[in-house]
Design an enzyme around this catalytic site. Structure first.
Site, mmCIF file in Angstrom:
data_model
loop_
_atom_site.group_PDB
_atom_site.id
_atom_site.type_symbol
_atom_site.label_atom_id
_atom_site.label_comp_id
_atom_site.label_asym_id
_atom_site.label_seq_id
_atom_site.Cartn_x
_atom_site.Cartn_y
_atom_site.Cartn_z
ATOM 1 N N ASP A 355 0.856 -1.175 0.000
ATOM 2 C CA ASP A 355 0.000 0.000 0.000
ATOM 3 C C ASP A 355 0.901 1.236 0.000
ATOM 4 O O ASP A 355 2.065 1.158 0.402
ATOM 5 C CB ASP A 355 -0.893 -0.034 1.243
ATOM 6 C CG ASP A 355 -1.852 1.137 1.298
ATOM 7 O OD1 ASP A 355 -2.328 1.556 0.227
ATOM 8 O OD2 ASP A 355 -2.119 1.639 2.405
ATOM 9 N N ASP A 685 -1.957 -1.205 5.918
ATOM 10 C CA ASP A 685 -2.292 -0.756 7.268
ATOM 11 C C ASP A 685 -3.781 -0.534 7.478
ATOM 12 O O ASP A 685 -4.224 -0.382 8.607
ATOM 13 C CB ASP A 685 -1.543 0.546 7.600
ATOM 14 C CG ASP A 685 -1.870 1.678 6.632
ATOM 15 O OD1 ASP A 685 -2.600 1.421 5.643
ATOM 16 O OD2 ASP A 685 -1.409 2.805 6.858
ATOM 17 N N ASP A 689 -7.061 -3.190 3.386
ATOM 18 C CA ASP A 689 -5.955 -4.083 3.049
ATOM 19 C C ASP A 689 -6.130 -5.486 3.630
ATOM 20 O O ASP A 689 -5.423 -6.414 3.221
ATOM 21 C CB ASP A 689 -4.626 -3.507 3.579
ATOM 22 C CG ASP A 689 -4.276 -2.181 2.939
ATOM 23 O OD1 ASP A 689 -4.448 -2.056 1.721
ATOM 24 O OD2 ASP A 689 -3.830 -1.272 3.666
#
Length: 968
Positions: A355, A685, A689
């Site tokens: 990410d 995080d 996700d």
């Protein structure tokens, strides 16, 4: 009005497709939900709907009982093989008369239980991810019911409830906006968007991705600015967060490559044990004949001996211990591994999907540059800490000569932008800097402090009123009193300061400030501003502009005529502005991330960015970090929707940046990479996700900024949120994987030596002189001797190899391919050849000591067997030196592992005790050996070392001829 069931939401846990409420206007949404937008639901309606739809909570799977988690530790083919060996040993013990304790079975059982307890303790902290989702969203909400505003637990919200949203609130359910004033919502945990999203109640003309539904708010997000009202459209599992929870529950955890390989080894050994035992027992029965029950028991004991020889009893425990040691080493580097088998997987990763927001970037909006009529000012430092400077031509801003008016407009941009904001930046108890309010507005506050202006601004200006931001206007204004320029009556000069999109402020401006001078705004000035905006946008910077103008006395009076500031009247003041300048803001990459990406690429690991942010922003960060080249492109989620699986697999081979993606897109990307043969690590995080973290071969969550959901779904957690820690963990994982190969090579080749010794010893007993010594049947080694070798001689060196130091080229090797076995064909060749040499020298020791056979001897069976036993032990200790590398000489880095030498010394000492201590002689069927016999055994055992040195020399020679370096 009847309270018919709304079409907004399905009951908790239902899987029906949700309606896209963003396409309806606000009034139509309220009508369909059968609610008065002003008065809200009645108490009776709320109670009835709560009974119908259930609580606004996410379904949590029941936690796995401790006893089931413990039993799961036994669900392994290798453990099944050991359990089978226990049964066979107990049966043989019973047939022998059940005298004493079944030593073999007892020791193996203790190993199995110890291994299970070790795995159980290591995994005890793993919690259910959906339960963590439920805990994270246990908030309260402000609702309108019976015409009154009240605070209720978010779990009590129902479809049709009218939410009153304000800065600092957590959104308790998915809802359609009815009204909004300067409303911004942080959706990074759900969509990955790095900056708060400006909301508007206007209906959308067509369906758009989740991150672009500006008239919707979602459960689990947070209001950072403004106020608004919204009608609840979905609760519980019908929300977008519930949809992610459903995906998370449906996402299966794949076994790691190491788990698959060890399972395959267990199955192979199990089949080999059965085949070899049946063949040998059948051969004995055909050649010797079985005339009594005792002879049948003897044959069965040979089968047990073969089973014990083939099964590396210590392998599960050693594997768990080595992985556990690796886990401790990783934790010291900032990586907490929840599953032992995940340690090796990270070392084998060929792709790291990451990410962007909060992982590769700091998630701290930072101003980098200011463009004014006088030129460009650069701002150093990143993040919210006011550490850095505002530089003009390399000199601090305030060092300019104020008498010359140099760069005065930069001061106006920074202080003006701060005045036209509601954000605060302050230190917490730990000395860190935190933001209250909009992060983009906080960038002005921090930049102003870097310039050293904040104290001056606070003494000089005081706010009178505000014209709020709206998505339609794309600007906001404040009116402040300037104490340094008092007007009639002693009050400060009222000044309107505006902040917003550069193109919008240009439309409202007629003049421009350059230095201390103000002049008309020309077409050339407008062109220069637009060029600066295009330049900053090309660098994926978010641009904002600042303009102002002093108000005339009558204008000030007109907006405060009612005794307070009238924002509607203030709209008329936003004309004839003085344009000052434009700023560029970005969420900067972590300083260590670029080096970490470079190190990963050097190790042959590809880094892929998967983010919910804008494609241009994602590409800019990807370019800066080295993830993508200048000619590369980003693929957005909308484009992914149009790709079938084959097209997606082709895309993931070439594209390294995926933007504006939803959670299901992340799952598809990871699945495509895995289908293409990659071992995939996913870092993240946010809530969005979590399913991808679970689907990946190893999920890595951020420990500081990560949500509880992502931490629970991941196999590894970074305690420092440092992307560089992932690379350090990869290094450690590769070291561990290399060490696992070392002790697997050692254990399996040693066990192969035992198996071939028993097999050939029985089949060739007549040639070796093993027959005709007063026993119905003679075996080369006793079952207790083999068990001693497996548990004592094997285990110590194997464990020592598990903590061997890393080699020089650990990060220069290419990642292991998914189809590349932990024990490949070359390694199996080495295992078989070394095992064969061990068997030959062991049987040769028997033949040399017994009368008859190929070499005439004069000792009894006990002495000959002891010599063979000792030769095999010493051969395996020599093999421990061989097994540290498949290619490098045993004499390379010979003394770097002191634990290995301690294990070898322990093996030699214990073997001396077994041979010469009377009590141990009785237990293990040994006889004392002379010094000459010991030297003979050592000379025979060393053949294993010299044979493997010759084999490695040939491998290195072939590598040099091909021009390929040989790994250490």
């Amino acid at each position: 009005m009847t309270d018919a069931q709304p079409t907004a939401s399905t009951p908790t846990g239902a899987s029906a497709e949700q309606r896209d409420w963003s396409l309806l206007d606000a009034a139509a949404a309220a009508r369909e939900l059968e609610v008065d937008a002003d008065a809200g639901l009645t108490a009776g309606q709320a109670a009835e709907r709560r009974a119908r739809f259930g609580p606004n909570e996410l379904d949590a799977a029941p936690p796995e009982p401790a006893w089931r988690r413990l039993l799961r530790q036994f669900a392994d083919p290798l453990i099944y093989l050991l359990l089978g060996a226990i049964v066979i040993s107990v049966v043989a013990w019973v047939f022998e008369g059940a005298h004493g304790l079944p030593i073999d079975a007892t020791v193996i059982a203790l190993i199995v239980v110890a291994n299970a307890i070790l795995g159980f303790v290591q995994e005890a902290r793993a919690a259910d991810a959906v339960a963590a989702l439920q805990d994270m969203t246990a908030v309260t909400a402000t609702v309108v019911r019976d015409g009154r505003t009240e605070r209720v637990p978010a779990a009590d919200l129902v479809p049709g409830d009218v939410l009153a949203l304000a800065e600092g609130d957590s959104v308790g359910a998915d809802a359609r906006l009815l009204s909004a004033s300067s409303l911004q919502v942080a959706e990074a945990s759900l969509t990955g968007e790095s900056v708060p999203v400006t909301k508007s109640p206007a209906a959308l003309p067509e369906p758009v991705p989740l991150g672009d539904r500006r008239n919707m708010v979602f459960k689990g997000t947070a209001v950072t600015q403004g106020v608004g009202r919204a009608v609840v459209t979905a609760t519980g599992m019908a929300t977008e967060m519930g949809r992610i929870a459903t995906m998370l529950a449906e996402t299966e955890q794949e076994p790691t490559p190491l788990q698959r390989e060890i399972a395959a080894v267990g199955r192979t050994l199990g089949i080999a044990v059965i085949v070899i035992a049946v063949v040998v027992m059948g051969a004995i029965g055909l050649t010797s004949g079985i005339g009594s029950l005792q002879e049948a028991v003897d044959v069965l004991l040979v089968g047990v001996s073969l089973a014990v020889a083939a099964v590396p009893e210590g392998l599960p425990a050693i594997l768990s211990l080595v992985l556990s040691i690796g886990v401790q080493a990783m934790s010291r580097q900032g990586a907490i591994v929840k599953s032992l088998s995940s340690v090796e997987t990270l070392g084998s990763a060929s792709v790291i999907c990451s990410d962007k927001t909060g992982t590769l970037t700091r998630n701290e909006m930072t101003m980098l540059t200011v463009h004014t009529g006088s030129g460009v000012a650069d701002i150093t430092g990143v993040g919210y800490a006011p550490e850095g400077e505002v530089l003009v031509d390399g000199s601090p801003l305030l060092d300019a000569d104020p008498a010359l008016g140099i760069r005065a407009e930069d001061i106006v941009v920074l202080s003006g932008g701060t005045l036209a904001s509601d954000a605060e930046v302050r230190q917490d108890e730990d000395g860190g800097w935190v933001v209250v309010g909009d992060p983009t507005e906080a960038a002005f506050v921090v930049a102003e402090r870097k310039a050293g202006l904040s104290g001056r601004r606070e003494q000089r200006f005081s706010r009178i009123g505000e014209v709020p931001f709206t998505s339609e206007r794309k600007m906001m204004s404040v009116v402040v009193a300037d104490a340094e320029h008092p007007v009639e009556g002693g009050e400060g000069q009222p000044v309107l300061i505006a902040k917003g999109a550069p193109d919008v402020l240009l439309e409202h401006s007629s003049r421009v400030r350059v230095g201390m001078a103000v002049r008309p705004l020309t077409d050339d000035d407008r062109a220069r501003v637009r060029e600066a905006v295009e330049s900053m946008s090309a660098q994926a910077l978010r641009t904002l502009a600042v303009a102002y103008r002093p108000l005339r006395a009558e204008e000030h009076a007109s907006v405060t005529a009612a005794g307070g500031f009238d924002s509607d009247a203030g709209l008329a003041l936003e004309e004839d502005l003085i344009f000052v300048g434009t700023v560029g803001i970005i969420d900067p990459p972590r300083s260590e991330a670029a080096a970490a990406v470079g190190a990963a690429r050097g190790a042959g690991i590809r880094v892929v960015m998967i983010t919910g942010d804008h494609p241009a922003t994602a590409l800019r960060i990807a370019h800066e970090l080295g993830i993508a080249g200048r000619g590369d492109r980003a693929i957005a989620g909308a484009e992914l929707d149009g790709l079938d699986e084959d097209a997606l697999r082709a895309a993931v081979r070439d594209v390294s940046v995926f933007a504006r993606v939803a959670p299901e897109h992340k799952l598809r990307i990871i699945g495509a990479l895995q289908a293409d043969g990659h071992i995939v690590s996913m870092t993240g995080d946010g809530v969005n996700d979590a399913p991808a973290l679970k689907r990946a071969d190893i999920g890595v969550a951020m420990g500081i900024t990560g949500t509880e959901v992502s931490k629970e779904a991941a196999a590894m957690i970074l305690t420092d949120d440092n992307f560089a820690t992932i690379v350090a963990a990869v290094r450690q994982g590769r070291v561990i994987f290399g060490n696992i190969r070392k002790f697997l090579r050692y254990l399996l080749s040693s066990n192969m030596g035992e198996v071939l010794t028993m097999l050939l010893g029985v089949l060739l007993a007549g040639f070796l002189g093993l027959t005709g010594h007063g026993e119905a049947m003679v075996v080369p080694l006793l079952a207790t001797q083999i068990l001693w070798i497996n548990l004592i001689t094997d285990s110590g060196p194997a464990l020592a190899m598990g903590v061997d130091a890393e080699t020089e080229d650990v990060m220069a090797r290419r990642p292991r391919r998914l189809d590349e076995r932990v024990i490949d064909a070359r390694m199996w060749g080495g295992i078989l050849s070394i095992g064969a040499v061990m068997a030959v020298v062991t049987l040769l020791a028997i033949d040399m000591h017994l009368p008859g056979g190929l070499i005439e001897g004069s000792e009894d069976v006990a002495t000959a067997r002891t010599a063979a036993f000792t030769t095999l032990v010493l051969a395996q200790l020599c093999n421990a030196l061989n097994s540290r590398s498949e290619h490098a000489s045993a004499f390379h880095r010979l003394f770097t592992n002191r634990w290995l030498w301690a294990a070898i010394a322990f093996g030699v000492v214990t073997q001396v005790l077994v041979v010469h201590v009377p009590l141990l002689q009785a237990g293990f069927g040994t006889a004392p050996l002379s010094l000459e016999q010991w030297l003979t055994c050592l000379a025979l055992a060393s053949c294993v070392l010299w044979f493997d040195e010759l084999r490695k020399l040939l491998i290195r020679s072939r590598g040099r001829r091909r021009g390929t370096p040989t790994p250490r």
